[in-house]
Motif scaffolding. Structure first.
Motif, PDB file in Angstrom:
ATOM      1  N   ASN A  79     -20.880  -1.521  18.343  1.00 21.88           N
ATOM      2  CA  ASN A  79     -21.002  -2.585  17.347  1.00 21.88           C
ATOM      3  C   ASN A  79     -21.896  -2.209  16.170  1.00 21.88           C
ATOM      4  OD1 ASN A  79     -22.797  -3.063  19.833  1.00 21.88           O
ATOM      5  ND2 ASN A  79     -23.907  -4.181  18.246  1.00 21.88           N
ATOM      6  N   LEU A 114     -14.986  -2.257  19.094  1.00 25.08           N
ATOM      7  CA  LEU A 114     -15.712  -2.688  17.897  1.00 25.08           C
ATOM      8  C   LEU A 114     -14.975  -3.835  17.201  1.00 25.08           C
ATOM      9  CD1 LEU A 114     -17.743  -2.462  15.538  1.00 25.08           C
ATOM     10  CD2 LEU A 114     -16.373  -0.538  14.676  1.00 25.08           C
ATOM     11  N   GLY A 151     -18.030  -7.531  21.556  1.00 28.81           N
ATOM     12  CA  GLY A 151     -16.862  -6.671  21.464  1.00 28.81           C
ATOM     13  C   GLY A 151     -15.575  -7.402  21.798  1.00 28.81           C
TER      14      GLY A 151
END
Length: 270
Positions: A84, A124, A131
């Motif tokens: 992330n 991502l 997520g």
């Protein structure tokens, strides 16, 4: 060669900078690379390192260049999926030409290790801490598992589905992990899921699927199970994780934490 080493959450920043003004992530990653290089002569069959996300802290070209500079000293090839803190376009530009990197779209890939395969999935969701697997990722997984038949599979992601017990981190895990786990439960062969994101070692089993969260080379997320607490970092000792396939006494994949650094010994047992 049927072993690999997982490095997760290196969080590399610009040269001279510290994460949150405290964590020297570049020095930590250099120590991780040096530790792996030192141990490799003793660890037969290590094929590569797999970086499960957060290569950088802000996803800037400067940070990726710094990450690549450090990883260039690793005596192993490496592969990666984003976390992330990464930016997919910048990561793709920095890693252009890598054999594992798809030309466009999410960064999913598969690697054959002989007795088993690793399927790496991009979780991502840019602009979010949590997520999510996109429809393309679930389709990639379906195709890969079908092709494997009953061969064992290791699923590598940045975001875990396994809870850590740290409320703020568990709120930012893989939000559609149930769809992933349903597919893994249906696979006729053994399956394991390995992830990062939490910066500390956590193991558990969901249904029949063993799940692991790996520690980071740098800081850890503070172990605080109380509700309503903001997460913080603690400068605990770093580690990487070695995965090794064994045929005796029965086919299995084991994992061992490798603490970073050099230590006295070994000494004979008297």
């Amino acid at each position: 060669m049927s072993s690999f080493i997982q490095i997760t959450d290196p969080h590399i920043v610009a040269k001279g900078a510290l994460v949150c003004g405290r964590s020297d992530t570049a020095t930590a990653l250099r120590l991780a690379v040096a530790t792996i290089n030192d141990r490799l002569p003793l660890l037969e069959g290590v094929a590569c390192a797999i970086v499960t996300g957060d290569l950088t802290d802000h996803g800037t070209p400067e940070e990726y260049a710094h990450f690549l500079e450090i990883m260039a000293t690793l005596d192993l090839p490496w592969l990666a999926v984003p976390g992330n803190h990464d930016q997919r376009a910048a990561m793709r530009a920095a890693c252009a030409g890598a054999s594992w990197l798809p030309a466009e779209g999410p960064i999913h890939w598969q690697r054959d290790f002989g007795p088993y395969s690793v399927i790496a999935l991009d979780t991502l969701l840019e602009g979010a801490h949590h997520g999510r697997l996109c429809a393309e990722g679930l389709a990639f997984l379906d195709s890969a598992l079908t092709a494997l038949g009953d061969q064992p599979a290791v699923i590598a992601t940045h975001h875990p589905w396994l809870p850590s017990g740290i409320p703020a981190m568990d709120a930012d895990n893989l939000h559609n992990g149930a769809a992933l786990m349903a597919r893994l439960e249906a696979h006729p062969g053994p399956v394991r899921m390995i992830s990062g994101h939490v910066h500390r070692a956590v193991t558990g089993q969901i249904g029949r699927i063993p799940c692991q969260i790996a520690p980071a080379p740098c800081h850890a997320v503070a172990l605080d199970h109380r509700a309503g607490r903001d997460p913080g970092l603690v400068l605990e000792p770093g580690a990487v994780t070695l995965y090794r396939w064994h045929e005796v006494p029965g086919p299995c994949l084991t994992s061992t934490l490798l603490p970073l650094g050099r230590f006295s010994g070994p000494w004979p047992f008297d």
